[in-house]
Write an enzyme that holds these catalytic residues in place. Sequence first.
Site, PDB file in Angstrom:
ATOM      1  N   GLN A  78     -89.001   6.387 -49.571  1.00 60.14           N
ATOM      2  CA  GLN A  78     -89.208   7.104 -48.320  1.00 60.14           C
ATOM      3  C   GLN A  78     -88.141   8.179 -48.150  1.00 60.14           C
ATOM      4  O   GLN A  78     -87.124   7.960 -47.501  1.00 60.14           O
ATOM      5  CB  GLN A  78     -89.152   6.107 -47.161  1.00 60.14           C
ATOM      6  CG  GLN A  78     -89.370   6.710 -45.812  1.00 60.14           C
ATOM      7  CD  GLN A  78     -90.754   6.469 -45.297  1.00 60.14           C
ATOM      8  OE1 GLN A  78     -91.380   5.488 -45.625  1.00 60.14           O
ATOM      9  NE2 GLN A  78     -91.235   7.363 -44.480  1.00 60.14           N
ATOM     10  N   PHE A  79     -88.369   9.352 -48.750  1.00 62.68           N
ATOM     11  CA  PHE A  79     -87.373  10.427 -48.672  1.00 62.68           C
ATOM     12  C   PHE A  79     -87.159  10.908 -47.248  1.00 62.68           C
ATOM     13  O   PHE A  79     -86.109  11.451 -46.912  1.00 62.68           O
ATOM     14  CB  PHE A  79     -87.736  11.591 -49.599  1.00 62.68           C
ATOM     15  CG  PHE A  79     -88.810  12.492 -49.066  1.00 62.68           C
ATOM     16  CD1 PHE A  79     -88.490  13.633 -48.344  1.00 62.68           C
ATOM     17  CD2 PHE A  79     -90.151  12.212 -49.301  1.00 62.68           C
ATOM     18  CE1 PHE A  79     -89.476  14.473 -47.855  1.00 62.68           C
ATOM     19  CE2 PHE A  79     -91.141  13.041 -48.822  1.00 62.68           C
ATOM     20  CZ  PHE A  79     -90.811  14.175 -48.094  1.00 62.68           C
ATOM     21  N   THR A  80     -88.133  10.689 -46.360  1.00 65.76           N
ATOM     22  CA  THR A  80     -88.005  11.176 -44.988  1.00 65.76           C
ATOM     23  C   THR A  80     -86.933  10.439 -44.193  1.00 65.76           C
ATOM     24  O   THR A  80     -86.582  10.871 -43.096  1.00 65.76           O
ATOM     25  CB  THR A  80     -89.357  11.101 -44.245  1.00 65.76           C
ATOM     26  OG1 THR A  80     -89.800   9.738 -44.220  1.00 65.76           O
ATOM     27  CG2 THR A  80     -90.403  11.980 -44.911  1.00 65.76           C
TER      28      THR A  80
END
Length: 150
Positions: A78-80
């Site tokens: 989950q890069f966000t």
Amino acid sequence: MRAVLQRVSHASVTIDGTVRSSIGEGLLVLLGCENADTIEDISWLTHKIANLRIFDDEAGVMNKSILDIGGDILVVSQFTLWASYKKGNRPSYLRAGSHEVTVPLYEAFVKDMERELGKPVMTGEFGANMKVELLNDGPVTICMDTKNKE
């Protein structure tokens, strides 16, 4: 390295209409890596997750770990989690790690989590558009950051 842990009754990841992974009782771990993350961050985080006492004991008190209950873990990249929202209304993801750095870190995290858990860990697919479904139990949601260990 940032992680959002959700205690779940069940969780799954679907990619292109097909269920990739699913678990029963356990933890959904959303994992975000940055270029500055290290193997030491992975070791600290996986050990902390495996031993975190956030599952109910017989008296209904959060006093058991994932190891104690024999639960499952689903890890989703989950890069966000590295979103910066300080300027304007469109988040910036400049602190999110590059693929060259984060893919090996993500894979090492999964392997270390499997070692800590003593069984396979389910995953999503790094970089894919995933549909994550879960039933948060509690609700219990905990945010962890390896840069804030103390």
